[in-house]
Design a protein around this motif. Structure first.
Motif, PDB file in Angstrom:
ATOM      1  N   SER A  42       0.842  -1.190   0.000  1.00 46.11           N
ATOM      2  CA  SER A  42       0.000   0.000   0.000  1.00 46.11           C
ATOM      3  C   SER A  42       0.884   1.248   0.000  1.00 46.11           C
ATOM      4  CB  SER A  42      -0.967   0.009   1.177  1.00 46.11           C
ATOM      5  OG  SER A  42      -2.033   0.906   0.891  1.00 46.11           O
ATOM      6  N   GLY A  43       0.253   2.399  -0.236  1.00 49.25           N
ATOM      7  CA  GLY A  43       1.028   3.635  -0.330  1.00 49.25           C
ATOM      8  C   GLY A  43       0.313   4.795   0.319  1.00 49.25           C
ATOM      9  N   ILE A  44       1.105   5.838   0.598  1.00 53.67           N
ATOM     10  CA  ILE A  44       0.546   7.057   1.184  1.00 53.67           C
ATOM     11  C   ILE A  44       1.296   8.256   0.622  1.00 53.67           C
ATOM     12  CG2 ILE A  44       2.034   6.860   3.257  1.00 53.67           C
ATOM     13  CD1 ILE A  44      -0.451   8.002   4.841  1.00 53.67           C
TER      14      ILE A  44
ATOM     15  N   ASN B 282      -6.614   8.908   7.363  1.00 58.13           N
ATOM     16  CA  ASN B 282      -5.527   8.052   6.873  1.00 58.13           C
ATOM     17  C   ASN B 282      -5.206   6.969   7.902  1.00 58.13           C
ATOM     18  OD1 ASN B 282      -4.135  11.166   5.973  1.00 58.13           O
ATOM     19  ND2 ASN B 282      -4.888   9.705   4.463  1.00 58.13           N
TER      20      ASN B 282
ATOM     21  N   ASP C 248       2.795   0.600  -9.035  1.00 55.66           N
ATOM     22  CA  ASP C 248       3.275   0.372  -7.661  1.00 55.66           C
ATOM     23  C   ASP C 248       2.877  -1.030  -7.189  1.00 55.66           C
ATOM     24  OD1 ASP C 248       3.918   3.076  -7.633  1.00 55.66           O
ATOM     25  OD2 ASP C 248       2.162   3.665  -6.448  1.00 55.66           O
ATOM     26  N   ILE C 249       1.603  -1.324  -7.387  1.00 55.11           N
ATOM     27  CA  ILE C 249       1.045  -2.570  -6.839  1.00 55.11           C
ATOM     28  C   ILE C 249       1.581  -3.787  -7.602  1.00 55.11           C
ATOM     29  CG2 ILE C 249      -1.113  -3.864  -6.513  1.00 55.11           C
ATOM     30  CD1 ILE C 249      -2.509  -1.040  -6.300  1.00 55.11           C
TER      31      ILE C 249
ATOM     32  N   PRO D 277      -4.390  -2.894   1.183  1.00 53.81           N
ATOM     33  CA  PRO D 277      -5.255  -2.279   2.195  1.00 53.81           C
ATOM     34  C   PRO D 277      -5.344  -0.767   2.015  1.00 53.81           C
ATOM     35  CG  PRO D 277      -3.141  -2.920   3.162  1.00 53.81           C
ATOM     36  CD  PRO D 277      -3.087  -3.301   1.723  1.00 53.81           C
TER      37      PRO D 277
ATOM     38  N   GLY E 138      -8.339   2.859   2.077  1.00 50.63           N
ATOM     39  CA  GLY E 138      -9.655   3.380   2.409  1.00 50.63           C
ATOM     40  C   GLY E 138     -10.578   3.271   1.198  1.00 50.63           C
TER      41      GLY E 138
ATOM     42  N   GLN F 125     -10.024   4.642  -2.451  1.00 51.17           N
ATOM     43  CA  GLN F 125      -9.048   4.075  -3.387  1.00 51.17           C
ATOM     44  C   GLN F 125      -9.536   2.787  -4.056  1.00 51.17           C
ATOM     45  OE1 GLN F 125      -6.218   5.710  -4.290  1.00 51.17           O
ATOM     46  NE2 GLN F 125      -7.221   7.296  -3.073  1.00 51.17           N
TER      47      GLN F 125
ATOM     48  N   GLY G 220     -13.951   2.801   9.656  1.00 51.56           N
ATOM     49  CA  GLY G 220     -12.984   3.863   9.359  1.00 51.56           C
ATOM     50  C   GLY G 220     -12.586   3.942   7.901  1.00 51.56           C
ATOM     51  N   ALA G 221     -13.290   3.215   7.007  1.00 50.40           N
ATOM     52  CA  ALA G 221     -12.907   3.229   5.595  1.00 50.40           C
ATOM     53  C   ALA G 221     -13.211   4.567   4.944  1.00 50.40           C
ATOM     54  CB  ALA G 221     -13.633   2.122   4.849  1.00 50.40           C
ATOM     55  N   ARG G 222     -14.094   5.345   5.577  1.00 49.65           N
ATOM     56  CA  ARG G 222     -14.442   6.641   5.012  1.00 49.65           C
ATOM     57  C   ARG G 222     -14.763   7.619   6.141  1.00 49.65           C
ATOM     58  NH1 ARG G 222     -15.329   8.678   0.108  1.00 49.65           N
ATOM     59  NH2 ARG G 222     -16.894  10.277  -0.078  1.00 49.65           N
TER      60      ARG G 222
ATOM     61  N   LYS H  95     -15.418  13.851   2.389  1.00 48.50           N
ATOM     62  CA  LYS H  95     -14.374  12.986   2.934  1.00 48.50           C
ATOM     63  C   LYS H  95     -13.295  13.816   3.634  1.00 48.50           C
ATOM     64  CE  LYS H  95     -10.980  11.649   0.428  1.00 48.50           C
ATOM     65  NZ  LYS H  95      -9.992  11.124  -0.502  1.00 48.50           N
ATOM     66  N   MET H  96     -12.814  13.372   4.773  1.00 50.14           N
ATOM     67  CA  MET H  96     -11.693  14.058   5.420  1.00 50.14           C
ATOM     68  C   MET H  96     -10.492  13.967   4.483  1.00 50.14           C
ATOM     69  SD  MET H  96     -10.078  13.430   9.234  1.00 50.14           S
ATOM     70  CE  MET H  96     -11.494  14.018  10.140  1.00 50.14           C
TER      71      MET H  96
END
Ligand code: TYM
Length: 327
Positions: free
Chosen positions: A7-9, A19, A134-135, A144, A146, A149, A182-184, A194-195
């Motif tokens: 996963s990425g951020i 997040n 990336d994946i 994994p 939110g 994505q 917490g997915a959204r 969305k936050m």
């Protein structure tokens, strides 16, 4: 053989509890069960304008927060996307297999480009192709993320299937892993949005490095409605969101949470929620301060991380180039 997680951020803005609950918390929890690789996606960050010094320091800040949240560098790889050039190279190759129509359907691009209008870069449009690269480079089984994505992971699945059907089994088809809670997470100032890291309002998001007083003030100011009863009711987005955050931090079941607030009002919920968030973030914040005290420590972990997974990425890229007939 353990399943592989990727996963990425993005190292942009301030990392917030959306997040954390949507992604980071489950990344930490997944470490014993899966083989984890997490990427700080600086190439994605530059799809919108970034100030160079801020970008550099944000990359270290995000890495520090991941380790402080409990990512263990002894078992899990964390690295910077631009340290492995195969990401950009595979993104180009995938571009040639993604129909424009698929990209035109991406809702995140529509939302982000709407805000920027004339300034929108080709990179922002192409963001999902880089994410697919990336994946796929790491043959990830699970991604994994939110809820926001999910569509990008679907596109990754589509392009990998398309490539495999043309050239034969090349890519592993990944699956999105969306958390139950917490997915959204929604904005505190506007629970219909969305936050988001890019939202400027000071009452919008709770950031992972916010002080206890700032957290309390943000929670107390959160938008709710004129009703009284504290219960999980999706038609009341403000209170639903606050209860969702409570659920994400405490791990308690919904009936139990509701029973705690029987006969109490919104102010009681806000006061208790603020303390739950303060207590939930406090260990992370003190570990962050410790980790960042030693200059160069985070960089050394990031360099080691890239060295560990670079061969995997290069092998996948070489296989893809060979299949296509390049070189
Ligand atoms: P980013 O940095 O925007 O978000 C990082 C993770 O946080 C989740 N998230 C949320 N979850 C719940 N509620 C919210 N309000 C919220 N806001 C963000 C995101 O879903 C994400 O999981 N495109 C990715 C970065 C990326 C990536 C990848 C992810 C690049 N390459 C490959 C997985 C695999 C992103 O949006 O990051």
């Amino acid at each position: 053989m353990k399943k592989r997680v990727f996963s990425g951020i993005q190292p942009t803005g301030d990392i917030h509890i959306g997040n954390y609950l949507g992604a980071i918390k489950q990344w930490v929890a997944s470490q014993t069960e899966y083989e984890d690789i997490f990427c700080i996606v600086d190439l994605h960050a530059i799809t919108v304008a970034q100030e160079p010094n801020t970008l550099k320091s944000k990359i270290r800040e995000v890495a520090g927060l991941l380790f402080a949240a409990g990512i263990d560098p002894k078992i899990t790889v964390v690295f910077i996307q631009s340290h492995i050039s195969a990401h950009a190279e595979l993104a180009w190759l995938l571009n040639c297999f993604i129909p424009m129509g698929w990209m035109n359907r991406m809702t995140q691009f529509k939302e982000k480009s709407h805000r920027q209008r004339e300034q929108v870069s080709v990179g922002l449009f192409d963001y999902p192709a880089l994410m697919a690269a990336d994946i796929l480079l790491y043959e990830a089984d699970l991604v994994p993320v939110g809820e926001d994505q999910r569509q990008h992971v679907e596109l990754t699945r589509d392009v990998s299937q398309r490539f495999n059907s043309i050239y034969g089994e090349t890519f592993k088809i990944p699956e999105a892993l969306i958390p139950q809670f917490g997915a959204r997470v929604m904005g505190l100032d506007d629970p219909t949005q969305k936050m988001s890291k890019s939202e400027p309002g000071s009452g919008h998001a709770i950031n992972l490095l916010d002080t206890p007083d700032v957290i309390r003030a943000k929670v107390m100011r959160a938008t709710t409605d004129s009703q009284r009863e504290v219960c999980f009711d999706e038609s009341r987005p403000g209170i639903y969101n606050l209860l969702g955050i409570y659920e994400g931090f405490t791990g308690l079941g919904r009936p139990e949470i509701e029973s705690r607030f029987v006969g109490k009002g919104y102010v009681d919920l806000k006061k208790e929620l603020a303390e739950v968030v303060v207590a939930g973030l406090s260990p992370l914040q003190s570990r962050y301060r410790e980790l960042t005290r030693e200059p160069g420590y985070i960089d050394s972990l990031l360099n080691e991380g890239a060295d560990r997974v670079r061969p995997v990425a290069e092998e996948t890229l070489a296989k893809v180039k060979q299949q296509i007939g390049l070189g």
